[in-house]
Design a protein around this motif. Structure first.
Motif, PDB file in Angstrom:
ATOM      1  N   ALA A  50       0.837  -1.195   0.000  1.00 53.10           N
ATOM      2  CA  ALA A  50       0.000   0.000   0.000  1.00 53.10           C
ATOM      3  C   ALA A  50       0.873   1.247   0.000  1.00 53.10           C
ATOM      4  CB  ALA A  50      -0.919  -0.009   1.221  1.00 53.10           C
ATOM      5  N   ASN A  78     -12.228   5.638   4.391  1.00 49.59           N
ATOM      6  CA  ASN A  78     -10.880   5.341   3.889  1.00 49.59           C
ATOM      7  C   ASN A  78     -10.139   6.651   3.619  1.00 49.59           C
ATOM      8  OD1 ASN A  78     -11.078   2.185   3.100  1.00 49.59           O
ATOM      9  ND2 ASN A  78     -12.998   3.215   2.550  1.00 49.59           N
ATOM     10  N   PHE A 129      -7.038 -10.997  -6.427  1.00 48.14           N
ATOM     11  CA  PHE A 129      -7.734 -10.116  -5.487  1.00 48.14           C
ATOM     12  C   PHE A 129      -9.052 -10.748  -5.032  1.00 48.14           C
ATOM     13  CE2 PHE A 129      -5.037  -7.151  -7.860  1.00 48.14           C
ATOM     14  CZ  PHE A 129      -4.498  -6.378  -6.841  1.00 48.14           C
ATOM     15  N   SER A 133     -10.552 -11.814  -1.301  1.00 45.99           N
ATOM     16  CA  SER A 133     -11.580 -10.882  -0.845  1.00 45.99           C
ATOM     17  C   SER A 133     -12.576 -11.558   0.092  1.00 45.99           C
ATOM     18  CB  SER A 133     -12.324 -10.298  -2.049  1.00 45.99           C
ATOM     19  OG  SER A 133     -13.390  -9.456  -1.621  1.00 45.99           O
ATOM     20  N   ASN A 354      -3.417  -1.760  -5.090  1.00 45.81           N
ATOM     21  CA  ASN A 354      -4.118  -2.179  -3.874  1.00 45.81           C
ATOM     22  C   ASN A 354      -5.201  -1.191  -3.471  1.00 45.81           C
ATOM     23  OD1 ASN A 354      -2.861  -4.712  -3.112  1.00 45.81           O
ATOM     24  ND2 ASN A 354      -1.002  -3.534  -2.768  1.00 45.81           N
ATOM     25  N   GLU A 355      -4.882   0.097  -3.531  1.00 46.30           N
ATOM     26  CA  GLU A 355      -5.895   1.101  -3.219  1.00 46.30           C
ATOM     27  C   GLU A 355      -7.006   1.094  -4.270  1.00 46.30           C
ATOM     28  OE1 GLU A 355      -2.172   2.261  -1.144  1.00 46.30           O
ATOM     29  OE2 GLU A 355      -2.653   1.626  -3.187  1.00 46.30           O
ATOM     30  N   THR A 356      -6.611   0.870  -5.516  1.00 46.66           N
ATOM     31  CA  THR A 356      -7.609   0.795  -6.580  1.00 46.66           C
ATOM     32  C   THR A 356      -8.543  -0.390  -6.347  1.00 46.66           C
ATOM     33  OG1 THR A 356      -6.125   1.835  -8.189  1.00 46.66           O
ATOM     34  CG2 THR A 356      -7.961   0.554  -9.069  1.00 46.66           C
ATOM     35  N   TRP A 357      -7.987  -1.517  -5.928  1.00 44.59           N
ATOM     36  CA  TRP A 357      -8.833  -2.673  -5.626  1.00 44.59           C
ATOM     37  C   TRP A 357      -9.767  -2.375  -4.466  1.00 44.59           C
ATOM     38  CZ3 TRP A 357     -11.242  -6.707  -7.204  1.00 44.59           C
ATOM     39  CH2 TRP A 357     -11.817  -7.590  -6.282  1.00 44.59           C
ATOM     40  N   THR A 358      -9.317  -1.642  -3.475  1.00 44.19           N
ATOM     41  CA  THR A 358     -10.171  -1.284  -2.341  1.00 44.19           C
ATOM     42  C   THR A 358     -11.394  -0.519  -2.820  1.00 44.19           C
ATOM     43  OG1 THR A 358      -8.284  -1.195  -0.811  1.00 44.19           O
ATOM     44  CG2 THR A 358     -10.282  -0.029  -0.150  1.00 44.19           C
ATOM     45  N   GLU A 361     -13.551  -3.056  -5.035  1.00 45.86           N
ATOM     46  CA  GLU A 361     -14.242  -4.036  -4.191  1.00 45.86           C
ATOM     47  C   GLU A 361     -15.455  -3.407  -3.522  1.00 45.86           C
ATOM     48  OE1 GLU A 361     -12.574  -7.252  -1.008  1.00 45.86           O
ATOM     49  OE2 GLU A 361     -12.104  -5.145  -0.608  1.00 45.86           O
ATOM     50  N   TRP A 362     -15.290  -2.178  -3.041  1.00 40.97           N
ATOM     51  CA  TRP A 362     -16.389  -1.454  -2.396  1.00 40.97           C
ATOM     52  C   TRP A 362     -17.517  -1.171  -3.381  1.00 40.97           C
ATOM     53  CZ3 TRP A 362     -17.109   3.744  -4.074  1.00 40.97           C
ATOM     54  CH2 TRP A 362     -18.139   4.433  -3.436  1.00 40.97           C
TER      55      TRP A 362
END
Length: 466
Positions: A50, A78, A129, A133, A354-358, A361-362
């Motif tokens: 991250a 976040n 990912f 998850s 990783n932040e993009t996946w966060t 995912e949301w």
């Protein structure tokens, strides 16, 4: 220039109105070789630590598809991530991809775009990912999500490169019960689909003309009631017919099943079953005509239930409308595919995976996904969200029950040739003289095949796959 052209190959128009091509199973002209981009090692969430400090994730999604309030809620939870929504602009996106400045999350049509984005190495493999998850679980994905998979040869197999924000079996039919009653036509079955031929025959009976004036259409579609690539390819899917060669090098429209389908549409145009270029109806789209109760049937997905509930006039008498299954090809198998599956991929070049996946995912598995499901404007990608679809009224329940049955036949996908850009526009251009009695379908199929193959050759050359 070549670099920009190669980027443009990945940019199919992400809507069922402009489904750009039809295709088949493989990618490269070199036997059965698989592109390196399709077999490269998947991103490891642990391999990309991250970022320190706040980072900005550029999110390519239309205004309204992600709201300011949703973004505010996410950023509050976040604080290290800021979301910057980016409008959808295909020309701008092409330039950004060419210069390495494309958004972290890119809005696409899973049906039309996945093969091209994978071939070009733009789409990140999301499988690692998803496997880690706790929000988006592999066994919770509906089968239609497979349209975002591509193994370098076959769409529907291989790594998962994206998810739909929502989708529909897009070739279902909505009908107006009052118009059927007035014409003494029995209501269609909720469970047994009619054939395409039967649909057109009913549309003919429901079309009312007085002299040169059309007072009621029998059938409206998304734009004009004319042939388009999505409808043609859905018909061929039910017949088990493919047009493209296994390596996407060639395409052949000179097949009897193609002629069968197109002849039905030509008759529909000449009979004025719906708005078309001959009668020059000024309606912006087919839904407008149906909502105005000027068309007895409208071919559209479950998403249209949300529009009916939201329309000021229609919502006062929802029980006059019903959804029925997609038609089946005469002598073919039942299929009810999605025509678009609008969703998104993560840019493989993202500096903050990783932040993009966060964020991803949301949006695709968190509160925004729940809110979309409750609205009824589309079908969620996650099985556990399906019960959230509206079921309060008789109208809701009827549409929901038909949808459940349709989903059983939504695991087959329209075939796409990633090198045939603007195939839909080409088809419509070639058919126009036929509508006006200036050409014959047999001649058009020869010309269409010739022009489409030229476009494929140009597309492959631009992409560096000669």
């Amino acid at each position: 220039m070549i670099k920009k052209l190669s980027v443009l190959v990945v940019l199919s128009l992400s809507t069922v109105l402009t489904l750009s091509a039809c295709g088949s199973k493989a990618v490269d002209s070199k036997a059965s070789e698989t592109p390196a981009s399709a077999t490269a090692k998947a991103a490891d969430p642990k391999a990309s630590p991250a970022s320190s400090g706040q980072v900005t994730v550029n999110f390519n999604m239309n205004d309204g598809e992600i709201t300011k309030d949703q973004i505010k809620d996410f950023e509050t939870a976040n604080p290290n991530i800021k979301i910057q929504r980016v409008d959808t602009d295909s020309t701008k996106l092409a330039a950004q991809l060419a210069t390495g400045e494309a958004p972290d999350i890119i809005r696409i049509s899973g049906v039309n775009d996945i093969p091209s984005y994978v071939i070009r190495g733009v789409a990140m493999d999301l499988t690692p990912f998803i496997e880690k998850s706790t929000i988006i679980k592999k066994d919770d994905l509906v089968s239609t999500v497979d349209v975002f998979r591509f193994d370098g040869k076959t769409q529907g197999k291989g790594p998962i490169y994206g998810l739909p924000k929502d989708f529909s079996p897009d070739f279902s039919i909505w009908y107006n019960k009052k118009m059927f009653k007035a014409a003494n036509i029995p209501f269609p079955s909720d469970t047994e689909p009619m054939t395409w031929s039967q649909m057109f025959e009913i549309a003919k009976k429901l079309t009312i003309t007085k002299g040169d004036t059309i007072s009621q259409y029998g059938l409206a579609t998304l734009v004009k009631t004319e042939a388009d690539m999505p409808s043609l390819m859905t018909y061929l899917l039910g017949k088990g017919v493919s047009l493209s060669s296994d390596n996407f090098n060639k395409i052949d429209f000179n097949k009897p099943e193609v002629k069968q389908s197109l002849e039905e549409w030509v008759n529909a145009v000449k009979g004025n079953y719906g708005p078309n270029q001959i009668n020059q109806d000024k309606a912006g789209w087919g839904g407008e005509v149906f909502l105005a109760e000027k068309a007895a049937m409208f071919q559209a997905g479950y998403w249209f239930s949300g529009m009916l509930r939201g329309d000021e006039k229609a919502k006062t008498h929802l029980d006059d409308f019903a959804m029925i299954p997609a038609p089946i090809a005469d002598g073919g198998k039942r299929v009810s595919p999605t025509g678009t599956a609008t969703g998104a991929i993560i840019n493989k070049a993202s500096k903050h995976p990783n932040e993009t996946w966060t964020v991803y995912e949301w949006f695709f598995g968190g509160k925004p996904a729940e809110e979309r499901a409750k609205s009824g404007y589309g079908v969620p990608a996650l099985k556990h969200l399906l019960p959230l679809l509206p079921q309060a009224t008789a109208f809701d329940k009827q549409a929901f029950n038909v949808l459940q049955d349709e989903l059983k036949y939504s695991d087959k996908f329209i075939e796409i040739n990633p090198y045939l850009l603007n195939g839909n526009a080409l088809l419509q251009k070639q058919l126009t003289p036929v509508y006006f009695g200036k050409a014959k379908i047999d001649d058009v199929l020869v010309s269409l095949t010739k022009d489409a193959n030229k476009m494929i050759e140009e597309g492959k050359n631009a992409a560096g796959n000669k």
